[in-house]
Motif scaffolding. Structure first.
Motif, mmCIF file in Angstrom:
data_model
loop_
_atom_site.group_PDB
_atom_site.id
_atom_site.type_symbol
_atom_site.label_atom_id
_atom_site.label_comp_id
_atom_site.label_asym_id
_atom_site.label_seq_id
_atom_site.Cartn_x
_atom_site.Cartn_y
_atom_site.Cartn_z
ATOM 1 N N THR A 87 0.699 -1.163 -0.015
ATOM 2 C CA THR A 87 0.076 -0.018 0.073
ATOM 3 C C THR A 87 0.974 1.283 0.024
ATOM 4 O O THR A 87 1.606 1.284 0.956
ATOM 5 N N GLY A 88 0.653 2.161 -0.945
ATOM 6 C CA GLY A 88 1.332 3.294 -1.324
ATOM 7 C C GLY A 88 0.508 4.450 -0.639
ATOM 8 O O GLY A 88 0.143 4.638 0.545
ATOM 9 N N MET A 89 -0.098 5.213 -1.831
ATOM 10 C CA MET A 89 -1.162 6.381 -1.279
ATOM 11 C C MET A 89 -2.079 5.833 -0.449
ATOM 12 O O MET A 89 -2.878 4.824 -0.759
ATOM 13 N N ILE A 90 -2.521 6.846 0.406
ATOM 14 C CA ILE A 90 -3.727 6.457 1.177
ATOM 15 C C ILE A 90 -4.498 7.589 0.948
ATOM 16 O O ILE A 90 -4.192 8.800 1.127
ATOM 17 N N VAL B 211 -8.206 9.515 2.329
ATOM 18 C CA VAL B 211 -9.120 9.651 3.365
ATOM 19 C C VAL B 211 -10.503 10.815 3.069
ATOM 20 O O VAL B 211 -11.057 11.261 4.099
ATOM 21 N N GLY B 212 -10.521 11.103 1.850
ATOM 22 C CA GLY B 212 -11.511 12.163 1.387
ATOM 23 C C GLY B 212 -11.377 12.446 0.068
ATOM 24 O O GLY B 212 -10.391 12.004 -0.647
ATOM 25 N N PRO B 213 -12.350 12.893 -0.746
ATOM 26 C CA PRO B 213 -12.256 13.157 -1.986
ATOM 27 C C PRO B 213 -11.531 14.241 -2.624
ATOM 28 O O PRO B 213 -11.172 14.288 -3.644
ATOM 29 N N ASN B 214 -10.954 15.023 -1.800
ATOM 30 C CA ASN B 214 -10.243 16.461 -1.999
ATOM 31 C C ASN B 214 -8.666 15.951 -2.142
ATOM 32 O O ASN B 214 -8.311 14.790 -1.443
ATOM 33 N N ARG B 215 -8.023 16.653 -3.021
ATOM 34 C CA ARG B 215 -6.747 16.432 -3.512
ATOM 35 C C ARG B 215 -5.710 16.542 -2.152
ATOM 36 O O ARG B 215 -4.795 15.304 -2.013
ATOM 37 N N GLU B 216 -5.982 17.251 -1.118
ATOM 38 C CA GLU B 216 -5.211 17.236 -0.126
ATOM 39 C C GLU B 216 -5.505 15.941 1.125
ATOM 40 O O GLU B 216 -4.742 15.941 2.038
ATOM 41 N N GLN B 217 -6.506 15.464 0.842
ATOM 42 C CA GLN B 217 -6.888 14.060 1.790
ATOM 43 C C GLN B 217 -6.183 12.937 1.435
ATOM 44 O O GLN B 217 -6.701 11.943 1.117
ATOM 45 N N THR B 218 -4.878 13.059 1.331
ATOM 46 C CA THR B 218 -4.018 12.162 0.673
ATOM 47 C C THR B 218 -2.615 12.037 1.474
ATOM 48 O O THR B 218 -2.076 13.223 1.481
ATOM 49 N N PHE B 219 -2.024 10.940 1.596
ATOM 50 C CA PHE B 219 -0.865 10.953 2.124
ATOM 51 C C PHE B 219 -0.169 9.429 1.987
ATOM 52 O O PHE B 219 -0.951 8.433 1.495
ATOM 53 N N TYR B 220 1.282 9.387 2.308
ATOM 54 C CA TYR B 220 1.976 7.954 2.265
ATOM 55 C C TYR B 220 2.247 7.522 3.454
ATOM 56 O O TYR B 220 2.605 8.174 4.374
ATOM 57 N N PRO B 221 2.163 6.053 3.510
ATOM 58 C CA PRO B 221 2.531 5.647 4.717
ATOM 59 C C PRO B 221 4.048 5.638 5.318
ATOM 60 O O PRO B 221 4.891 5.891 4.399
ATOM 61 N N GLY B 222 4.429 5.533 6.287
ATOM 62 C CA GLY B 222 5.845 5.400 7.047
ATOM 63 C C GLY B 222 6.604 6.842 6.741
ATOM 64 O O GLY B 222 6.853 7.599 6.522
#
Ligand code: GDP
Ligand code: IMO
Ligand code: MG
Length: 423
Positions: free
Chosen positions: A407-410, A412-423
């Motif tokens: 799993t890379g990108m995660i 948590v919402g429809p907007n661009r900024e609601q996105t992050f990577y693990p670790g």
């Protein structure tokens, strides 16, 4: 130079639009390689929603070139509507949208036959966009291609030949009124005037761009389990959404592909008919539909909802050669006390060791579940992996291992900024 294929890892609507938009920031060219206006790819920016059907999801970045490959079947009405929609929203496509001259056209009779086929017990639950009938004509070598628009005389001949056959079918099989050749020819000649500037020799263009070191993103539509070869046949679409389709649908050879990213929802959805082993027909399914706003971006139909199916995703990762997964809609699970994950199927009391491709078997398998605790808190405001509650991180770890996916990108919402990577 990098050539990345983005595929849907389940039955479509995994959030490809959102992820492709994000990955487009660092890409030079984004290409659609199959399907047509049956796709509905949503991008949300500062609360404003854009739903794209044919134009690649890189179009909102004004430095990105967007290409519609030969594997796509193009409905000119839908294409022109989409261009108009974008231009009305201040997004110009001029000079940065190209269409393969070899792409096939969806004709009015394709849409009509698609909807007439969808009556009765054997219906697939298609989007009604003419996709199946257009691909039938393509493979029967009767299709009309973009390049055919350039020659009025032969265009008229080809449409006339097709209509002779379709009108016989409409009259005798469907008991429907026949269609008029002149109306269609004039309509398509008018389309030619409007799309002429976008037509390109796409394989030559893309291979040159790759040789010059450009970054290319190949955007799949639909999902792996809707693939005509690897999906839940006959309840599939008529094209190849899996990563192999990215080569035949663009003219980019397999040895140029550097990376395959699958988009996978943190639970499962499906639209239309067909087996769905982890489907929830109870209030939990209803809750997922409501919380995840699971209604078709193209047809508005309610999507069927169910638990995450790791057995299915493991199969899909194998077929696609997936290097990493972008996990979407984790936030939708925030409301649940407990979350089930399907790790395999039993059939006739025995655990299956390979994903079944027979729908009669799939309709009768018994999913094997593990139950995990929910996290009951809002993840949609999390800005990093470490902000996620422990149970959410445990859930991601569990499904990643069960499906054999990295799993890379995660999301948590429809907007661009609601996105992050693990670790
Ligand atoms: P696509 O066909 O794969 O592009 O997906 P759709 O656009 O048909 O459906 C995905 C829906 O989920 C859209 O309404 C997106 O705006 C929305 N979406 C995407 N990612 C997320 C996410 O992480 N959380 C939530 N709540 N919604 C998301
Ligand atoms: P995106 O790209 C989900 C489904 C239809 C039907 C089957 C065949 O937004 O993920 P078709 O019209 O292609 O002949 O229908 O495929 N289907 C999709 N389901 N997302 C899609 O696209 C789909 N495109 C087609 O519901 O079951
Ligand atoms: Mg969609």
């Amino acid at each position: 130079m990098s050539v990345t294929v983005v595929v849907g890892g389940q039955w479509g609507d995994e959030g490809k639009g959102k992820v492709v938009d994000i990955l487009s920031e660092k890409s030079d060219i984004v290409v659609r390689y199959q399907g047509g206006a049956n796709a509905g790819h949503t991008i949300q920016i500062s609360g404003k929603k854009y739903v794209l059907h044919l134009i690649p999801s890189g179009i909102l970045w004004d430095n990105v070139i967007c290409v519609i490959g030969n594997g796509v079947v193009i409905d000119p009405v839908a294409l022109l509507d989409e261009i108009k929609f974008l231009e009305n929203n201040g997004i110009s496509v001029k000079g940065r949208l190209f269409i393969s001259q070899n792409a096939h056209l969806i004709m009015p009779y394709h849409k009509l036959i698609d909807s007439l086929n969808e009556t009765g017990a054997l219906k697939i639950g298609t989007t009604g966009k003419g996709i199946g009938p257009a691909y039938i004509d393509k493979y029967a070598r009767k299709g009309i291609r973009i390049i055919d628009l350039l020659n009025r005389e032969s265009l008229e001949q080809k449409i006339r030949r097709n209509l002779d056959e379709k009108n016989t079918l409409l009259k005798n099989i469907y008991h429907h009124t026949e269609m008029n050749v002149e109306t269609i020819v004039n309509q398509y000649l008018e389309f030619d005037r409007q799309i002429d500037e976008y037509i390109k020799d796409v394989p030559t263009y893309l291979n040159k761009a790759i040789a010059e070191g450009k970054s290319v993103l190949l955007e799949g539509a639909q999902g792996s389990l809707l693939d005509v070869d690897f999906g839940t046949y006959p309840y599939v679409t008529s094209s190849s959404p899996t990563s192999g389709g990215a080569c035949t649908g663009t003219g980019i050879p397999p040895n140029r592909i550097s990376n395959v990213v699958a988009i996978v929802k943190a639970y499962t959805t499906r639209v239309g008919e067909g087996p769905f082993p982890t489907e929830l027909l109870d209030e939990t399914g209803e809750l997922l539909r409501k919380t995840g706003f699971e209604f078709g971006a193209t047809t508005g139909r309610p999507r069927r909802c169910g638990w995450f199916d790791a057995f299915l995703v493991r199969y899909s990762c194998m077929i696609n050669g997936t290097n990493s997964v972008a996990l979407t809609k984790l936030d939708v699970l925030d409301v649940l006390d407990e979350i089930k994950v399907c790790t395999g199927y039993k059939y006739n009391g025995k655990l299956l060791n390979a994903y079944p491709t027979d729908c009669d078997i799939l309709a009768n398998v018994e999913p094997v579940y593990e139950t995990l605790p929910g996290w009951k808190s809002d993840t949609s405001k999390c800005l990093s992996y470490n902000d996620l509650p422990q149970n959410a991180r445990d859930y991601i770890r569990f499904i990643s291992e069960a499906a054999g996916m990295t799993t890379g990108m995660i999301s948590v919402g429809p907007n661009r900024e609601q996105t992050f990577y693990p670790g």
